[in-house]
Design a protein around this motif. Structure first.
Motif, PDB file in Angstrom:
ATOM      1  N   PRO A  79       1.795  -1.651   8.223  1.00  0.00           N
ATOM      2  CA  PRO A  79       0.375  -1.708   8.437  1.00  0.00           C
ATOM      3  C   PRO A  79      -0.379  -2.946   7.759  1.00  0.00           C
ATOM      4  O   PRO A  79      -1.336  -3.464   8.220  1.00  0.00           O
ATOM      5  N   HIS A  80      -0.357  -3.244   6.453  1.00  0.00           N
ATOM      6  CA  HIS A  80      -0.897  -3.829   5.678  1.00  0.00           C
ATOM      7  C   HIS A  80      -0.338  -5.360   5.169  1.00  0.00           C
ATOM      8  O   HIS A  80      -0.670  -5.981   5.204  1.00  0.00           O
ATOM      9  N   ARG A  81       1.234  -5.216   5.336  1.00  0.00           N
ATOM     10  CA  ARG A  81       1.937  -6.419   5.025  1.00  0.00           C
ATOM     11  C   ARG A  81       2.400  -6.992   6.238  1.00  0.00           C
ATOM     12  O   ARG A  81       2.846  -8.236   6.170  1.00  0.00           O
TER      13      ARG A  81
END
Length: 236
Positions: A77-79
């Motif tokens: 999700p964030h990387r």
């Protein structure tokens, strides 16, 4: 005066174009991952890929989702997306363990399988065949895991079953990759059906032997494919 003829407009082609471009992008990225140009952990940034291929981010995102379904990419999700770890050594270990443990579980479980169990197993195989034909890759591994788990459910060996279920889940991406990129789909479909027939007709020894060779052959097929498509490590 006759009314002016309106120009004939063609149906919008964007969805088809996106799918076609996404497939081409996925193939290019797949080749680079399997050739070793993109190593495990390599970041696949959507903006950079969109610039490289000269397309929008939509087909890039679709291509990355396709590669994630095949087990070649992990999307965080964030990387963002990174290349997954995939090695012949890992494949060999996972499938050797499965070939050792699963026939033992099947032998202990098969006499206790009920008619309801067989009906459920047949329904899983029907859905499995439908999903293969529809190329719904994400469902292949899930249905394969559920089919094998149900075959072993009555073995009364909870620790071994827990290990095997974990192995099946770890093999999920390998199974999807093997079915996607080799000629394994028809063979898997036929062997699952034959395995179920042997169990239902009480041919336990033959069923256990087929299961063992089925697992070994899947692992061998995937290792062969990886060896053919991955570059050897350069000497340091």
């Amino acid at each position: 005066m006759a009314p002016e003829a309106k120009p004939i407009t063609k149906p919008a082609q964007k969805p088809l174009q996106h799918r076609t471009i996404a497939a081409a992008v996925a193939q290019s990225l797949r080749d680079r991952i399997l050739d070793g140009a993109f190593k495990a952990g390599f970041p696949l940034r959507q903006d950079a890929l969109a610039n490289e291929f000269g397309v929008s981010r939509i087909p890039i995102r679709e291509a990355l989702m396709q590669l994630e379904a095949e087990g070649l990419v992990k999307i965080h999700p964030h990387r963002g997306a990174i290349v997954s770890e995939l090695s012949t050594e890992e494949v060999e270990e996972l499938f050797e363990l499965r070939a050792l443990l699963e026939p033992r579980l099947l032998k202990a479980s098969v006499d206790r399988l009920t008619q309801d169990d067989y009906e459920t197993l047949k329904q899983i195989l029907q859905e499995y065949s439908a999903e293969l034909r529809a190329k719904h890759i994400r469902r292949w591994g899930e249905l394969n895991t559920e089919f094998h788990r149900l075959l072993y459910r009555h073995a009364e060996q909870p620790r071994t079953l827990a290990i095997v279920v974990n192995l099946l889940q770890e093999c999920d991406r390998h199974t999807r990759l093997q079915l996607s990129l080799t000629d394994g789909m028809k063979r898997a479909e036929a062997e699952h059906a034959e395995l179920l027939r042997l169990c239902e007709t009480g041919q336990i020894t033959a069923a256990c032997e087929l299961l063992r060779t089925h697992i070994e052959d899947v692992g061998k097929s995937l290792r062969t494919y990886l060896k053919q498509h991955q570059r050897p490590e350069e000497p340091r």
